[in-house]
Design a protein around this motif. Structure first.
Motif, PDB file in Angstrom:
ATOM      1  N   ARG A   1      -4.444   5.663  -6.511  1.00 51.45           N
ATOM      2  CA  ARG A   1      -5.537   5.846  -5.556  1.00 51.45           C
ATOM      3  C   ARG A   1      -5.848   4.518  -4.880  1.00 51.45           C
ATOM      4  O   ARG A   1      -5.542   3.449  -5.403  1.00 51.45           O
ATOM      5  N   ASN A   2      -6.487   4.601  -3.700  1.00 46.89           N
ATOM      6  CA  ASN A   2      -6.775   3.395  -2.935  1.00 46.89           C
ATOM      7  C   ASN A   2      -7.544   2.347  -3.729  1.00 46.89           C
ATOM      8  O   ASN A   2      -7.270   1.159  -3.617  1.00 46.89           O
TER       9      ASN A   2
ATOM     10  N   PHE B   1      -5.870  -1.304  -3.856  1.00 48.79           N
ATOM     11  CA  PHE B   1      -6.435  -2.508  -3.261  1.00 48.79           C
ATOM     12  C   PHE B   1      -6.741  -3.560  -4.320  1.00 48.79           C
ATOM     13  O   PHE B   1      -6.581  -4.755  -4.076  1.00 48.79           O
TER      14      PHE B   1
ATOM     15  N   GLN C   1       1.024   3.741  -3.101  1.00 47.14           N
ATOM     16  CA  GLN C   1       0.570   5.096  -2.795  1.00 47.14           C
ATOM     17  C   GLN C   1       1.649   6.115  -3.161  1.00 47.14           C
ATOM     18  O   GLN C   1       1.350   7.187  -3.681  1.00 47.14           O
TER      19      GLN C   1
ATOM     20  N   TYR D   1      -5.653   0.517   7.562  1.00 45.97           N
ATOM     21  CA  TYR D   1      -6.132   1.623   8.409  1.00 45.97           C
ATOM     22  C   TYR D   1      -6.675   1.199   9.771  1.00 45.97           C
ATOM     23  O   TYR D   1      -6.988   2.046  10.589  1.00 45.97           O
TER      24      TYR D   1
ATOM     25  N   ARG E   1      -8.400  -2.806   3.254  1.00 44.56           N
ATOM     26  CA  ARG E   1      -8.453  -1.455   3.818  1.00 44.56           C
ATOM     27  C   ARG E   1      -8.329  -1.506   5.347  1.00 44.56           C
ATOM     28  O   ARG E   1      -7.632  -0.692   5.943  1.00 44.56           O
TER      29      ARG E   1
ATOM     30  N   HIS F   1       0.841  -1.197   0.000  1.00 42.53           N
ATOM     31  CA  HIS F   1       0.000   0.000   0.000  1.00 42.53           C
ATOM     32  C   HIS F   1       0.877   1.248   0.000  1.00 42.53           C
ATOM     33  O   HIS F   1       0.666   2.173  -0.782  1.00 42.53           O
TER      34      HIS F   1
END
Length: 96
Positions: free
Chosen positions: A63-64, A68, A58, A95, A91, A54
């Motif tokens: 973008r996420n 993912f 990034q 996070y 995710r 990630h």
């Protein structure tokens, strides 16, 4: 350091180091470092892999949603394939 049961603590994976020295231009110390680096790479947990990838993706400006999806496609190709995780599960690993 990881070691084989029948080897001393001073010579972990000595047979693999010997093989690399014979079959490549690496010196003994370099070969030992390569072995340890490869073992560390394959010792990475699913959570560590997801977080590392990630960060890497990034930093490339992705973008996420793209990140993912890419991670989901990469995971089955790991040495020991982790369970299939949804984008939501990925995710949560990143996070919390």
């Amino acid at each position: 350091m990881l070691e084989r049961r029948n080897r001393s603590a001073d010579a972990p994976h000595e047979d693999l180091v010997d093989h690399l020295v014979r079959s490549t231009p690496l010196q003994r110390g370099e070969a030992a470092r390569v072995v340890l680096d490869v073992l560390a790479y394959f010792d990475e947990t699913t959570e560590e892999f997801v977080r590392r990838r990630h960060r890497e993706l990034q930093s490339q400006g992705l973008r996420n949603e793209e990140i993912f999806e890419r991670i989901r496609h990469e995971m089955p190709h790991r040495a020991v394939a982790p369970p299939d995780l949804s984008a939501r599960q990925l995710r949560r690993l990143v996070y919390g």
